[in-house]
Scaffold this motif. Structure first.
Motif, PDB file in Angstrom:
ATOM      1  N   TYR A  35       1.053  -1.253  -0.037  1.00  0.00           N
ATOM      2  CA  TYR A  35      -0.038  -0.029  -0.024  1.00  0.00           C
ATOM      3  C   TYR A  35       1.161   1.276  -0.188  1.00  0.00           C
ATOM      4  O   TYR A  35       2.054   1.340   0.505  1.00  0.00           O
ATOM      5  CB  TYR A  35      -1.098  -0.007   1.279  1.00  0.00           C
ATOM      6  N   GLN A  37       0.845   5.384   1.475  1.00  0.00           N
ATOM      7  CA  GLN A  37      -0.235   6.196   2.110  1.00  0.00           C
ATOM      8  C   GLN A  37       0.597   7.768   1.962  1.00  0.00           C
ATOM      9  O   GLN A  37       1.823   8.148   2.035  1.00  0.00           O
ATOM     10  CB  GLN A  37      -0.028   5.902   3.482  1.00  0.00           C
ATOM     11  N   GLY A  42      -5.997   8.012   2.901  1.00  0.00           N
ATOM     12  CA  GLY A  42      -6.291   6.436   3.523  1.00  0.00           C
ATOM     13  C   GLY A  42      -5.169   5.711   2.639  1.00  0.00           C
ATOM     14  O   GLY A  42      -4.289   6.364   1.888  1.00  0.00           O
ATOM     15  N   LEU A  43      -4.983   4.444   2.684  1.00  0.00           N
ATOM     16  CA  LEU A  43      -4.081   3.539   2.240  1.00  0.00           C
ATOM     17  C   LEU A  43      -4.564   3.217   0.781  1.00  0.00           C
ATOM     18  O   LEU A  43      -5.811   2.880   0.798  1.00  0.00           O
ATOM     19  CB  LEU A  43      -3.658   2.351   2.932  1.00  0.00           C
ATOM     20  N   LEU A  45      -3.959   0.487  -2.562  1.00  0.00           N
ATOM     21  CA  LEU A  45      -3.261  -0.705  -3.020  1.00  0.00           C
ATOM     22  C   LEU A  45      -2.452  -0.636  -4.110  1.00  0.00           C
ATOM     23  O   LEU A  45      -3.146  -0.013  -5.074  1.00  0.00           O
ATOM     24  CB  LEU A  45      -4.463  -1.756  -3.051  1.00  0.00           C
ATOM     25  N   TYR A  48      -0.956  -6.984  -4.970  1.00  0.00           N
ATOM     26  CA  TYR A  48      -1.046  -7.715  -4.036  1.00  0.00           C
ATOM     27  C   TYR A  48      -0.627  -9.342  -4.614  1.00  0.00           C
ATOM     28  O   TYR A  48      -0.723  -9.389  -5.707  1.00  0.00           O
ATOM     29  CB  TYR A  48      -2.346  -7.801  -3.432  1.00  0.00           C
ATOM     30  N   LYS A  57      -2.171  -6.337 -10.098  1.00  0.00           N
ATOM     31  CA  LYS A  57      -2.195  -5.049  -9.788  1.00  0.00           C
ATOM     32  C   LYS A  57      -3.511  -4.713  -8.953  1.00  0.00           C
ATOM     33  O   LYS A  57      -4.488  -5.167  -9.029  1.00  0.00           O
ATOM     34  CB  LYS A  57      -2.318  -4.529 -11.239  1.00  0.00           C
ATOM     35  N   ASP A  59      -5.015  -0.752  -7.223  1.00  0.00           N
ATOM     36  CA  ASP A  59      -5.380   0.394  -7.799  1.00  0.00           C
ATOM     37  C   ASP A  59      -4.708   1.460  -8.453  1.00  0.00           C
ATOM     38  O   ASP A  59      -5.011   2.267  -9.244  1.00  0.00           O
ATOM     39  CB  ASP A  59      -6.351   1.250  -6.630  1.00  0.00           C
TER      40      ASP A  59
ATOM     41  N   PHE B  89      -8.397   4.398  10.950  1.00  0.00           N
ATOM     42  CA  PHE B  89      -8.789   4.086   9.550  1.00  0.00           C
ATOM     43  C   PHE B  89     -10.040   3.013   9.548  1.00  0.00           C
ATOM     44  O   PHE B  89      -9.812   2.108  10.258  1.00  0.00           O
ATOM     45  CB  PHE B  89      -7.842   3.675   8.711  1.00  0.00           C
ATOM     46  N   LEU B 102      -9.027  -4.793   0.681  1.00  0.00           N
ATOM     47  CA  LEU B 102      -9.377  -3.770   1.631  1.00  0.00           C
ATOM     48  C   LEU B 102      -9.402  -2.556   0.743  1.00  0.00           C
ATOM     49  O   LEU B 102      -8.666  -2.003   0.153  1.00  0.00           O
ATOM     50  CB  LEU B 102      -8.612  -3.712   2.760  1.00  0.00           C
ATOM     51  N   PHE B 104      -9.768   1.503   1.978  1.00  0.00           N
ATOM     52  CA  PHE B 104      -9.726   2.207   3.258  1.00  0.00           C
ATOM     53  C   PHE B 104     -10.319   3.658   3.088  1.00  0.00           C
ATOM     54  O   PHE B 104     -10.498   4.345   2.172  1.00  0.00           O
ATOM     55  CB  PHE B 104      -8.222   2.681   3.679  1.00  0.00           C
ATOM     56  N   GLY B 105     -10.947   4.163   4.382  1.00  0.00           N
ATOM     57  CA  GLY B 105     -11.257   5.503   4.542  1.00  0.00           C
ATOM     58  C   GLY B 105     -10.287   6.384   4.523  1.00  0.00           C
ATOM     59  O   GLY B 105      -9.035   5.861   4.787  1.00  0.00           O
ATOM     60  N   SER B 106     -10.363   7.736   4.533  1.00  0.00           N
ATOM     61  CA  SER B 106      -9.156   8.680   4.438  1.00  0.00           C
ATOM     62  C   SER B 106      -8.679   9.089   5.747  1.00  0.00           C
ATOM     63  O   SER B 106      -7.587   9.623   5.865  1.00  0.00           O
ATOM     64  CB  SER B 106      -9.848  10.013   3.722  1.00  0.00           C
ATOM     65  N   GLY B 107      -9.081   8.379   6.918  1.00  0.00           N
ATOM     66  CA  GLY B 107      -8.525   8.661   8.145  1.00  0.00           C
ATOM     67  C   GLY B 107      -8.966   9.939   9.012  1.00  0.00           C
ATOM     68  O   GLY B 107      -9.520  10.826   8.465  1.00  0.00           O
TER      69      GLY B 107
END
Lengths: 116, 114
Positions: A35, A37, A42-43, A45, A48, A57, A59, B89, B102, B104-107
């Motif tokens: 990931y 950040q 947010g994280l 991807l 994987y 691949k 996103d 998150f 997964l 994720f939201g932005s936190g």
């Protein structure tokens, strides 16, 4: 002591250079993830892998490459084609058995990459 | 459709108070909803998680409330402590092909004042 290790913690590179980030796990997990950040986000991807010698691949895979030659290792290469490589990179793993409830992803401590 | 929206972006709470963070999703294919806690310079750590067939899950001072019809879920931190100050998150997981992914939201950056 089981867990995920990422090295180095901080990495500095000049623009135009490829750089490889290390991720190793001793949890005997099948699945591994990378990931990215960015501050206030947010994280996201990148790539994987569900099994050795196979990866998919995520996103935001453009400008990145990976390999999965061993179950324990999933290195990420940030290539010169990545437009904005400066970020905090996180590796994660999970048991990876989709028919079980072992959904939890466990994260490593991260590598902060700065490209100037 | 893959997005998970999280609010607020930042939250300041007095010690002993209740911290509430909210998330919403659109994709009904999501079937697992974890919350992660992240301290500066560290990787996220799983805090608590819930499946959509349960409306509430409590672990110690942390509770997830889940509203399937509204496609919303929230984290409640009771008796908030300065040590809870971190970024939280929310996330949502779905099966994509043979893999579980997964989103994720932005936190939410939580600050608990002593």
């Amino acid at each position: 002591d089981g867990g995920i290790t990422q090295s180095p913690k901080y990495l500095f590179r000049k623009e135009g250079q490829n750089v490889t980030l290390s991720c190793e796990q001793n949890l005997n997990h099948d699945a591994m993830y990378w990931y990215r950040q960015d501050p206030g986000q947010g994280l996201r991807l990148i790539y994987y892998s569900q099994i050795v010698n196979d990866f998919q691949k995520g996103d935001i895979a453009e400008g990145y490459s990976v390999s999965r030659e061993k179950k324990e290792s999933f290195p990420l290469t940030v290539t010169s084609a990545q437009k904005n490589p400066t970020a905090f990179y996180l590796c994660a793993s999970s048991a990876g058995r989709t028919t079980s409830f072992s959904y939890e992803q466990y994260f490593g401590p991260g590598t902060r990459l700065t490209v100037t | 459709q893959q997005q998970v929206k999280q609010s607020p972006q930042s939250l300041i709470v007095q010690k002993g108070g209740i911290s509430i963070i909210n998330c919403a999703y659109e994709n009904t294919a999501f079937d697992y909803f974890p919350w992660y806690q992240q301290f500066p310079g560290k990787g996220p750590a799983l805090l608590i998680a819930i499946r959509p067939d349960v409306s509430e899950k409590k672990e110690g001072r942390f509770t997830i409330s889940f509203n399937k019809s509204a496609k919303q879920f929230s984290l409640h931190i009771m008796d908030s402590q300065p040590g809870d100050s971190a970024t939280y998150f929310c996330a949502a997981m779905r099966l994509l092909g043979s893999a579980r992914q997964l989103t994720f939201g932005s936190g939410t950056q939580l600050t608990v004042l002593p």
